[in-house]
Design a protein around this motif. Structure first.
Motif, PDB file in Angstrom:
ATOM      1  N   PRO A 166       0.806  -1.233   0.000  1.00 54.61           N
ATOM      2  CA  PRO A 166       0.000   0.000   0.000  1.00 54.61           C
ATOM      3  C   PRO A 166       0.832   1.273   0.000  1.00 54.61           C
ATOM      4  N   GLU A 167       1.959   1.288   0.741  1.00 57.23           N
ATOM      5  CA  GLU A 167       2.750   2.522   0.786  1.00 57.23           C
ATOM      6  C   GLU A 167       3.396   2.816  -0.561  1.00 57.23           C
ATOM      7  N   ILE A 168       3.751   1.766  -1.294  1.00 59.99           N
ATOM      8  CA  ILE A 168       4.319   1.976  -2.627  1.00 59.99           C
ATOM      9  C   ILE A 168       3.253   2.544  -3.570  1.00 59.99           C
ATOM     10  N   ILE A 169       2.049   1.978  -3.498  1.00 61.12           N
ATOM     11  CA  ILE A 169       0.953   2.465  -4.353  1.00 61.12           C
ATOM     12  C   ILE A 169       0.632   3.916  -4.024  1.00 61.12           C
ATOM     13  N   LEU A 206       3.484   7.374 -20.593  1.00 60.28           N
ATOM     14  CA  LEU A 206       4.267   6.556 -21.515  1.00 60.28           C
ATOM     15  C   LEU A 206       4.986   5.470 -20.717  1.00 60.28           C
ATOM     16  N   ALA A 207       4.774   4.202 -21.124  1.00 61.25           N
ATOM     17  CA  ALA A 207       5.391   3.070 -20.436  1.00 61.25           C
ATOM     18  C   ALA A 207       6.002   2.131 -21.460  1.00 61.25           C
ATOM     19  N   SER A 208       6.828   1.211 -20.976  1.00 61.72           N
ATOM     20  CA  SER A 208       7.396   0.202 -21.865  1.00 61.72           C
ATOM     21  C   SER A 208       6.301  -0.773 -22.276  1.00 61.72           C
ATOM     22  N   PRO A 209       6.463  -1.474 -23.421  1.00 65.66           N
ATOM     23  CA  PRO A 209       5.400  -2.348 -23.924  1.00 65.66           C
ATOM     24  C   PRO A 209       4.954  -3.410 -22.932  1.00 65.66           C
ATOM     25  N   ASN A 210       5.883  -4.017 -22.187  1.00 64.02           N
ATOM     26  CA  ASN A 210       5.482  -5.072 -21.266  1.00 64.02           C
ATOM     27  C   ASN A 210       4.876  -4.532 -19.972  1.00 64.02           C
ATOM     28  N   MET A 211       4.928  -3.203 -19.782  1.00 72.74           N
ATOM     29  CA  MET A 211       4.416  -2.586 -18.563  1.00 72.74           C
ATOM     30  C   MET A 211       3.103  -1.835 -18.788  1.00 72.74           C
ATOM     31  N   ARG A 212       2.774  -1.561 -20.010  1.00 76.14           N
ATOM     32  CA  ARG A 212       1.646  -0.666 -20.296  1.00 76.14           C
ATOM     33  C   ARG A 212       0.342  -1.149 -19.671  1.00 76.14           C
ATOM     34  N   LEU A 213      -0.052  -2.369 -19.975  1.00 76.56           N
ATOM     35  CA  LEU A 213      -1.331  -2.883 -19.503  1.00 76.56           C
ATOM     36  C   LEU A 213      -1.368  -3.002 -17.981  1.00 76.56           C
ATOM     37  N   LEU A 273      -3.345  -0.678 -12.747  1.00 76.63           N
ATOM     38  CA  LEU A 273      -3.019  -0.142 -11.429  1.00 76.63           C
ATOM     39  C   LEU A 273      -3.707   1.192 -11.167  1.00 76.63           C
ATOM     40  N   ILE A 274      -3.788   2.046 -12.184  1.00 75.75           N
ATOM     41  CA  ILE A 274      -4.325   3.404 -11.975  1.00 75.75           C
ATOM     42  C   ILE A 274      -5.757   3.563 -12.494  1.00 75.75           C
ATOM     43  N   SER A 275      -6.357   2.504 -13.018  1.00 74.87           N
ATOM     44  CA  SER A 275      -7.652   2.636 -13.703  1.00 74.87           C
ATOM     45  C   SER A 275      -8.758   3.149 -12.788  1.00 74.87           C
ATOM     46  N   ASN A 288      -8.398   5.103  -9.890  1.00 72.04           N
ATOM     47  CA  ASN A 288      -8.164   6.477  -9.433  1.00 72.04           C
ATOM     48  C   ASN A 288      -8.041   7.462 -10.584  1.00 72.04           C
ATOM     49  N   PHE A 289      -7.560   7.005 -11.735  1.00 72.10           N
ATOM     50  CA  PHE A 289      -7.382   7.887 -12.896  1.00 72.10           C
ATOM     51  C   PHE A 289      -8.022   7.220 -14.115  1.00 72.10           C
ATOM     52  N   PRO A 290      -9.354   7.121 -14.139  1.00 73.41           N
ATOM     53  CA  PRO A 290     -10.017   6.364 -15.224  1.00 73.41           C
ATOM     54  C   PRO A 290      -9.861   6.998 -16.599  1.00 73.41           C
ATOM     55  N   ASP A 291      -9.678   8.320 -16.654  1.00 76.15           N
ATOM     56  CA  ASP A 291      -9.613   9.001 -17.957  1.00 76.15           C
ATOM     57  C   ASP A 291      -8.185   9.234 -18.436  1.00 76.15           C
ATOM     58  N   LEU A 292      -7.202   8.775 -17.703  1.00 73.97           N
ATOM     59  CA  LEU A 292      -5.811   9.008 -18.076  1.00 73.97           C
ATOM     60  C   LEU A 292      -5.306   7.819 -18.891  1.00 73.97           C
TER      61      LEU A 292
END
Length: 696
Positions: free
Chosen positions: A623-626, A650-657, A662-664, A666-670
């Motif tokens: 939780p503290e990392i998140i 912008l993320a690397s291809p294996n990290m994008r999804l 992870l942020i969907s 709290n940040f649904p429109d980002l």
């Protein structure tokens, strides 16, 4: 049996043709062969009968095609009358007598006074030539011209109905044939009406010949006195003229009736009844006027009173008939309503009756007026526009959106449901306007405070009279229907993936199968099932990526579907194929992509926390990392939003999804993009970084 009937019918037709042929030849023979007075009497009665019969036929004919032989019959009856005139003239000039029929007309109709008979004869002739024949001739001429001019348009209408499947090929042939027959009829009537006019003129000439020739022959050759000859042949000439002109007048009236008929598929009596007695009020007014005239001194009271009573009775009966008709319609509507309710009760237990709609709107009773389709800006028309916009922008064909009234809601409330579950709610005041102040300043209006339902902004419902003032103060004015439509659109765009079922995917594929059947046949079902394609399309829609480039999506799935069945991996491959479609919606005005990057430490932590589940890969972090990741992202994101800068992560291809998951919440429109999803020609500008260090 059928063949025997056909043979008998053919024989009867042949006999009819033979009989008609003999009659036509016999008519010509009347001009040559002398007839005894007894046969002439019989033929004169036949002539009168034909005139009465033709007149009655025209009165009971519904359209001109039911009596298409009338022009030819007009010629034959004219020749028949002329033949009788010649035969009667021969008897008058040779024997001084023309039979009992002509004597009866001379003595009864003329009143034993050939001068009175002459006046009646002249009046009948003038009426026939000047009034009836001229009018009928003019109507025939105009009708023939208009019918010929309208033929191309009518033929095109028949072809259009045939192409649209409204009528069959047989019906089209029949209509074309009827159109040709109608044109031929009016063209023939244009010339045939001249027969009647010529017949009337010939009747005058023959009457004068009988009068003058009889006086000269019997006064000079038979020793009869001039006065006696004038009296005798005056009566005979007038009787002969009347007995021929009266049938001629009947035929003239018949021709006038048939060419002035409108094609309304009603007999003349039905049409007159409908036109003259369409309202009981008219009959009551006529009866009142006639009754008032009967009370005027000097006017005959009894005739006016009788006619007034007749019209009053007609009005009363029409009023009673209208009440009976209204009662019948009410009973018919009640019967239809009862049948509808019975049908609804029968269908109550059907499967479709209790299945939830994919998307629906429920409204309070105060909002029902907004669904009126006759309004320029009704809720129904707004929904149609939203469905079209969704199809154009996202490539999804939505099912029709059902609107229901719900008495359990407050009168001004509405709620939006997806598959029976409420996903949005708001309150609407149809007679007011919503104002939104973009600068969050207090506006001096007496209104009803509320929240804009689509974006949660503070708003106010104001009255119509404050509308112009609010506009002058820079407030955003929104109509009630637009409030619901905007909320509905946002709900649809946020839940499009849930609304895309297998049935909808099947419709999309069927829509392009005619042009791109090769890729569809290759992919389904050999490489992937329909449900697997649906999962990929849903993954795209969850991140607001349009699927209107179905061909590219299907070709990519066909390329990589043989190596993996993982919908997440396949979705990433499809995203790379749609890179230009994805990136263009995030580019700035200078066509530069502004990005927030991930610190390598963040990427390493997230990549090590990936765990595979039955529903896909998910990150498992402390939780503290998140919290540190969200705080860093929130600072950069809100700063860029405040500066009105469009940006993505912008993320690397294996990290994008994984980072997107992870942020969907709290940040649904980002949006989160990978390097492989950015075309080479697009410039990238870094405007922030997500890190675990609070100072960065």
């Amino acid at each position: 049996m059928g063949s025997v009937f056909s043979k008998n019918k053919a024989k009867s037709i042949n006999y009819s043709d033979v009989i008609v042929s003999f009659i036509v030849v016999a008519v010509i023979g009347l001009i040559i062969i002398p007839l005894p007075s007894s046969i002439l009497d019989f033929l004169l009665i036949v002539n009168i009968t034909i005139g009465i019969n033709v007149l009655l036929i025209t009165l009971f004919t519904k359209n001109v095609l039911e009596f298409s032989t009338f022009p030819t019959l007009l010629l034959i009856t004219t020749m028949f009358r002329l033949g009788l005139n010649i035969s009667s003239t021969r008897l008058v000039l040779t024997k001084g007598s023309a039979g009992h029929v002509i004597d009866a007309f001379a003595n009864v109709v003329a009143g034993n006074n050939y001068i009175v008979g002459a006046v009646i004869f002249v009046i009948i002739t003038i009426v026939q030539i000047v009034v009836v024949t001229n009018g009928a001739s003019r109507v025939s001429e105009v009708s023939a011209r208009f019918t010929l001019d309208a033929m191309p348009g009518k033929q095109m209408a028949i072809d259009a109905d045939l192409n649209a499947g409204i009528i069959s090929e047989e019906e089209a042939k029949k209509r074309r044939k009827d159109l040709q027959r109608e044109a031929s009829f009016f063209g023939a009537m244009d010339g045939a009406s001249k027969f009647v006019k010529g017949d009337a003129i010939a009747g005058i000439i023959i009457t004068l010949i009988n009068l003058i020739g009889g006086i000269l022959i019997f006064s000079m050759g038979q020793g009869m006195g001039v006065v006696e000859a004038l009296d005798k042949f005056g009566k005979l000439s007038i009787g002969d003229g009347l007995v021929s002109q009266i049938p001629s007048l009947l035929i003239s009236v018949s021709s006038g009736i048939i060419v002035t008929r409108s094609d309304d598929n009603n007999t003349f009596g039905d049409a007159i009844k409908t036109d003259l007695f369409r309202s009981p009020m008219i009959s009551y007014i006529v009866a009142t006027v006639l009754l008032m005239i009967s009370l005027v001194p000097g006017f005959p009271k009894l005739p006016f009173f009788i006619v007034s009573a007749v019209f009053g009775t007609i009005g009363y009966r029409m009023k009673a008939q209208e009440k009976n008709e209204e009662q019948r319609l009410i009973e018919q509507r009640q019967a239809l309503t009862l049948m509808q309710k019975e049908k609804e009760l029968e269908e109550e237990d059907s499967v479709s009756s209790f299945q939830v709609e994919p998307i629906s709107i429920e409204i309070g009773y105060a909002l029902i007026s907004m669904t009126d389709e006759s309004l320029d800006n009704s809720l129904m028309k707004q929904i149609i526009n939203i469905r079209k916009q969704c199809a154009h922008e996202l490539g999804v064909l939505l099912t029709p959106i059902r609107i229901r009234d719900n008495l359990q809601l407050n009168p001004n409330d509405y709620c939006i449901k997806i598959k029976g579950n409420e996903v949005g709610r708001g309150d609407i005041y149809p007679q007011k306007y919503m104002i939104i102040n973009p600068e969050n300043e207090q506006l001096a209006f007496n209104g009803i405070p509320t929240k804009e339902p689509a974006f949660g902004l503070d708003a106010l419902w104001i009255d119509e009279q404050d509308r112009e003032l609010a506009d002058l103060q820079g407030a955003t004015l929104v109509e009630p229907v637009t409030v619901i439509a905007t909320h509905l659109k946002e709900v649809i765009y946020s839940n499009t993936a849930e609304l895309l079922g297998r049935q909808e995917v099947k419709h999309l594929l069927e829509g392009i199968k005619d042009k791109y059947n090769v890729v569809i046949d290759e992919l389904i079902p050999e490489i992937m099932r329909l449900g697997e394609v649906q999962k990929v399309l849903q993954n795209l829609l969850k991140e607001q990526i349009p699927i209107n480039d179905l061909v590219t999506i299907l070709e990519t799935l066909a390329d990589f579907g043989t190596t993996t069945k993982d919908s997440e991996v396949l979705t990433e491959h499809v995203r790379q194929s749609l890179k230009r479609t994805i990136v263009k919606q995030y580019l700035g005005n200078d066509h530069t992509l502004r990005v927030i990057t991930l610190h390598p430490e963040v990427e390493e932590l997230v990549s090590k926390s990936i765990q595979k589940t039955t529903t896909g890969s998910i990150p498992i972090l402390k939780p503290e990392i998140i919290t540190k990741i969200f705080d860093s992202l929130s600072r950069s994101h809100h700063q860029l939003v405040g500066e009105n800068v469009t940006h993505v992560i912008l993320a690397s291809p294996n990290m994008r999804l994984i980072f997107r998951k992870l942020i969907s919440y709290n940040f649904p429109d980002l949006a989160v993009l990978s390097l492989n999803e950015i075309p080479n020609e697009v410039a990238i500008e870094t405007v922030g970084m997500v890190s675990l260090d609070q100072d960065e």
